[in-house]
Design an enzyme around this catalytic site. Structure first.
Site, mmCIF file in Angstrom:
data_model
loop_
_atom_site.group_PDB
_atom_site.id
_atom_site.type_symbol
_atom_site.label_atom_id
_atom_site.label_comp_id
_atom_site.label_asym_id
_atom_site.label_seq_id
_atom_site.Cartn_x
_atom_site.Cartn_y
_atom_site.Cartn_z
ATOM 1 N N ASP A 8 0.885 -1.169 0.223
ATOM 2 C CA ASP A 8 0.055 0.076 -0.043
ATOM 3 C C ASP A 8 0.919 1.176 0.126
ATOM 4 O O ASP A 8 2.257 1.040 0.184
ATOM 5 C CB ASP A 8 -0.895 -0.064 1.199
ATOM 6 C CG ASP A 8 -1.912 1.296 1.450
ATOM 7 O OD1 ASP A 8 -2.517 1.728 0.263
ATOM 8 O OD2 ASP A 8 -1.998 1.769 2.430
ATOM 9 N N ASP A 10 0.032 5.087 1.286
ATOM 10 C CA ASP A 10 -0.004 5.841 2.165
ATOM 11 C C ASP A 10 -0.127 5.209 3.473
ATOM 12 O O ASP A 10 -0.647 4.117 3.743
ATOM 13 C CB ASP A 10 -1.490 6.783 2.303
ATOM 14 C CG ASP A 10 -1.468 7.745 1.114
ATOM 15 O OD1 ASP A 10 -1.093 8.704 1.316
ATOM 16 O OD2 ASP A 10 -2.183 7.292 0.104
ATOM 17 N N ASP A 159 -1.783 -1.035 5.786
ATOM 18 C CA ASP A 159 -1.867 -0.676 7.098
ATOM 19 C C ASP A 159 -3.403 -0.322 7.493
ATOM 20 O O ASP A 159 -3.721 0.429 8.676
ATOM 21 C CB ASP A 159 -1.212 0.575 7.482
ATOM 22 C CG ASP A 159 -1.626 1.804 6.404
ATOM 23 O OD1 ASP A 159 -2.224 1.548 5.263
ATOM 24 O OD2 ASP A 159 -1.564 2.993 6.776
#
Length: 217
Positions: A8, A10, A159
């Site tokens: 991922d 961000d 996350d």
């Protein structure tokens, strides 16, 4: 056997929490015609859908996308790639492990966030406009198809709960990023096979995971 590590963006590769909050506050300030600071945002704004946050500030309904783009472009100037990223990607490449990003960001915003030297170390990038977004598995499967890697031979570092759900749906080993937007317990409950609390020796940890036979998903 070809292996891959997908990430991922961000919170995993880019420290963008402050930038996301600043974009929300900046857009709200412009739209409402009064000062809105990050402190004025609802609790959990960094991990809450944009429309919900803005609705709580009194901006329900259609969002002016031009205004949002301007706020986001300005805010992302404060976002920084985490210090470990370039070295991690280099070690993975030298070990013959393919790398990719699967993100809810548009391609334009990816180019705002990542410097050229980091972009050159990524083999494939799948953005919001390329596939049905996470938690659907489509983006991960598209990235692996482009890389020519089986889901069983890949891990995805994310996350957010949506990252973990997407990885599991794709048959990819889900790895939680403990330095990102969600805490370890949230990622574990979502089904992460492992949550790395820090990015210390991230490349070594990921190489061990991609080498491990019969990784649980």
């Amino acid at each position: 056997m070809k292996r891959a590590v997908l990430f991922d963006l961000d919170g995993v590769l880019v420290d963008s929490r402050a930038a996301q909050l600043a974009a929300l506050a900046g857009f709200a300030t412009s739209a409402l015609g009064r000062r809105v600071t990050v402190a004025d945002l609802p609790a959990g704004a960094a991990t809450t859908p944009r429309a919900q946050v803005l609705a709580e500030l009194g901006l329900a309904g259609a969002i002016n996308e031009d205004g949002w783009e301007a706020a986001t472009a300005t805010a992302t100037l404060t976002a920084e790639v985490f210090p470990f990223v370039a070295d991690t990607l280099t070690v993975l490449r030298d070990a013959g492990v393919a790398t990719g990003i699967v993100t809810l960001r548009s391609r334009q915003r990816v180019n705002w966030l990542l410097p050229h030297d980091v972009l050159e170390l990524i083999d494939v990038i799948v953005c919001y406009e390329d596939a049905v977004p996470k938690p659907a598995p489509d983006g991960l499967l598209l990235a692996l198809d482009k890389l020519g890697v089986s889901p069983a031979d890949a891990v995805f570092v994310g996350d957010m709960e949506s990252d973990i759900h997407a990885a599991r749906a794709a048959g990819v080993t889900p790895i939680g990023s403990g330095w990102g937007f969600s805490d370890a317990s949230t990622l574990t409950r979502a089904g992460a096979a492992l949550v790395l609390p820090r990015a210390d020796d991230l490349a070594g940890a990921l190489l061990s995971l991609t080498d491990a036979p019969g990784r649980a998903t």
